[in-house]
Design a protein around this motif. Structure first.
Motif, PDB file in Angstrom:
ATOM      1  N   ASN A   1       0.776  -1.173   0.372  1.00 36.29           N
ATOM      2  CA  ASN A   1      -0.093   0.119   0.453  1.00 36.29           C
ATOM      3  C   ASN A   1       1.066   1.279  -0.125  1.00 36.29           C
ATOM      4  OD1 ASN A   1      -2.432  -1.340  -0.013  1.00 36.29           O
ATOM      5  ND2 ASN A   1      -1.983  -1.617   2.486  1.00 36.29           N
TER       6      ASN A   1
ATOM      7  N   THR B   1      -3.316   6.150   3.135  1.00 34.64           N
ATOM      8  CA  THR B   1      -3.165   5.487   2.878  1.00 34.64           C
ATOM      9  C   THR B   1      -4.283   4.799   2.334  1.00 34.64           C
ATOM     10  OG1 THR B   1      -2.224   4.124   4.923  1.00 34.64           O
ATOM     11  CG2 THR B   1      -3.227   2.842   3.547  1.00 34.64           C
TER      12      THR B   1
ATOM     13  N   TYR C   1      -4.949   2.048  -0.710  1.00 36.33           N
ATOM     14  CA  TYR C   1      -4.713   0.637  -1.207  1.00 36.33           C
ATOM     15  C   TYR C   1      -4.508  -0.439  -2.379  1.00 36.33           C
ATOM     16  CZ  TYR C   1      -7.222   0.798   3.616  1.00 36.33           C
ATOM     17  OH  TYR C   1      -7.412   0.749   5.130  1.00 36.33           O
TER      18      TYR C   1
END
Length: 141
Positions: A38, A51, A53
């Motif tokens: 990620n 973040t 993914y």
């Protein structure tokens, strides 16, 4: 810095791609990949960790915010007593997980974690909601 539960933070919406975020905030202060590949982007001025993914086409799925002016439902959160905030928020279900000097207070219905140290909140973590079909409920289309 408004925490928009189930949606994102400030102008950020879950489901954005990195290029969408960069249109708002510019290039990140730092960027790296975690053990799952990620992409994590840090924005120092906004006190945000984002973040993206890998398994979801690098969509924004998790946000950590440590900004001193962060609010949840118009209540300033960072730096305040965890138990006070939990009574002020309308969420009744909290799970507490203890670490060395910190504690995570998790509200699953909003995928919200308030992390505290010495009884004061030091950061807020929110994640994209997973719907009844076991898929992410992306807010940015």
């Amino acid at each position: 810095m408004t925490i928009n539960l189930k949606n994102g933070v400030d102008k950020l919406l879950f489901g954005m791609k990195q290029k969408d975020v960069e249109l708002l905030y510019g290039k990140p202060s730092k960027q790296y990949s975690d053990e799952d590949d990620n992409v994590i982007c840090l924005y120092n001025e906004q006190k945000l960790s984002l973040t993206f993914y890998k398994d979801e086409g690098f969509r924004l799925g998790y946000i950590i915010c440590s900004h001193a002016e962060a609010t949840i439902l118009d209540k300033k959160v960072v730096g305040r007593n965890i138990e006070t905030i939990k009574t002020e928020l309308p969420f009744k279900s909290w799970t507490k997980e203890e670490f060395d000097t910190t504690e995570n207070h998790f509200n699953e219905s909003n995928w919200l974690i308030l992390q505290s140290e010495y009884d004061d909140i030091i950061r807020i973590e929110i994640g994209a909601i997973i719907n009844d079909k076991d898929e992410f409920d992306w807010k940015f289309k």
